[in-house]
Motif scaffolding. Structure first.
Motif: not given
Length: 343
Positions: A11, A124, A128, A131-132, A282, A285
């Motif tokens: 991450s 999404f 998410e 996270h990104v 996203w 990843e």
């Protein structure tokens, strides 16, 4: 026997790990058909997007605050993750984002985007996005409203006049950027506050073609700690996702939200608001084939990049998107089974 596999991906945080579920289409649907899509498979329109936001504002902020205590404070705040984004992932790919939007399923999920890529449904959502981007996405403070179109009271302009200049009600983010770059004698605290407005209203929450400071965001800067602790990720996501999914159905005003959204995707251009780079980040990843087509590495970030403007390249094109989608080496994509279980 289940063919589900697991892989571990890094991450944005140092040492943090995120577990990503990999599954094959037949395992996911469990002999159930997926919901219908906005467009039939392989019948997606191929148009382009206009963006209100500009990541180059981050380069300007980096340069005007370079070597100062204010820059250290900024990097240590929730906005620090933005400056650590890899440069190679920041060239916006309209074809990639457009491809994900046109491949989405029609669901009843609120504020979630469910594209199908290579036969697999992917989610999404706020999780998410957080996270990104690394931005805080917790609950808002009590009484806060994101889409507040009410006219601000005159008292809200008192601090505005001190920070931006008396009477400058129509000042743009571009003019604020020129202000901080050109005034070498500006007090450091004021410069930091103006840079924060540039980041919020010029990068994360750009809702107009010519972004301008928001009165409520400027007023929040009266207390810098309160500004830095706000849930900017949650608000940015709200604006971002609102231009990526069909609107809510309103009888007499929007009777066919799916049809209205599809018509916008068929237009020559469609405007995306908020921080649409998050969907692209996203996708890199979630879909290994995309980042493989991008090439290069993630060593160079916006903070270490030597330049005032981002590299002039187009990122991924339609051929790259289609190649990644049909690459037999790609075993799967991000799958969140919570949706299939009705949660």
């Amino acid at each position: 026997m289940s063919s589900r596999k697991k892989r571990v991906a890094k991450s944005g945080g140092k040492g943090a790990l995120v577990l990503i579920e990999i599954a094959h289409p037949e395992e996911v649907v469990g002999n159930q058909k997926l919901p219908s899509r906005l467009f039939a498979t392989d019948r997606y329109p191929s148009k382009r997007f206009n963006l209100n936001a500009s990541l180059e504002y981050l380069l300007l902020v980096r340069d005007v605050l370079e070597g100062t205590d204010e820059m250290e404070r900024l990097l240590g705040s929730c906005f620090g993750s933005l400056f650590r984004l890899p440069v190679r992932r920041c060239a916006f790919s309209a074809k990639l984002v457009h491809g994900l939007l046109t491949r989405q399923l029609v669901t009843k999920k609120m504020l979630e985007l469910w594209p199908v890529f290579g036969g697999d449904p992917m989610r999404f959502s706020l999780a998410e996005f957080g996270h990104v981007t690394g931005l805080p996405c917790g609950e808002f403070e009590e009484g806060y409203v994101v889409d507040d179109k009410a006219r601000p009271p005159k008292g809200d302009y008192v601090f505005w006049d001190r920070l931006l200049g008396a009477g400058r009600r129509d000042i743009t983010i571009a003019e604020v950027a020129a202000m901080v770059a050109g005034d070498k004698e500006m007090p450091p605290t004021r410069k930091l506050k103006l840079c924060l407005i540039i980041i919020v209203d010029g990068v994360l929450l750009a809702t107009n073609q010519e972004p301008k400071p928001s009165v409520k965001h400027v007023k929040r800067l009266e207390k810098l700690d309160r500004f830095l602790s706000f849930q900017w990720g949650r608000e940015s996501f709200w604006w971002t996702i609102s231009s990526m999914i069909p609107p809510a159905k309103v009888i007499g005003k929007c009777d066919d939200p799916n049809g209205a959204f599809c018509r916008k995707l068929r237009q020559e251009t469609k405007v995306l608001v908020g921080f649409p780079w998050a969907l692209q980040l996203w996708a890199f990843e979630a879909i290994p084939g995309l980042i493989a087509r991008l090439g290069g590495n993630d060593e160079q970030t916006l903070l270490t990049y030597d330049g005032e403007k981002l590299p002039q390249h187009t990122g991924l094109g339609l051929v790259d998107v289609l190649h990644a989608e049909h690459d037999p080496k790609v075993s799967g994509s991000l799958i969140f089974v919570g949706w299939l279980c009705g949660r």
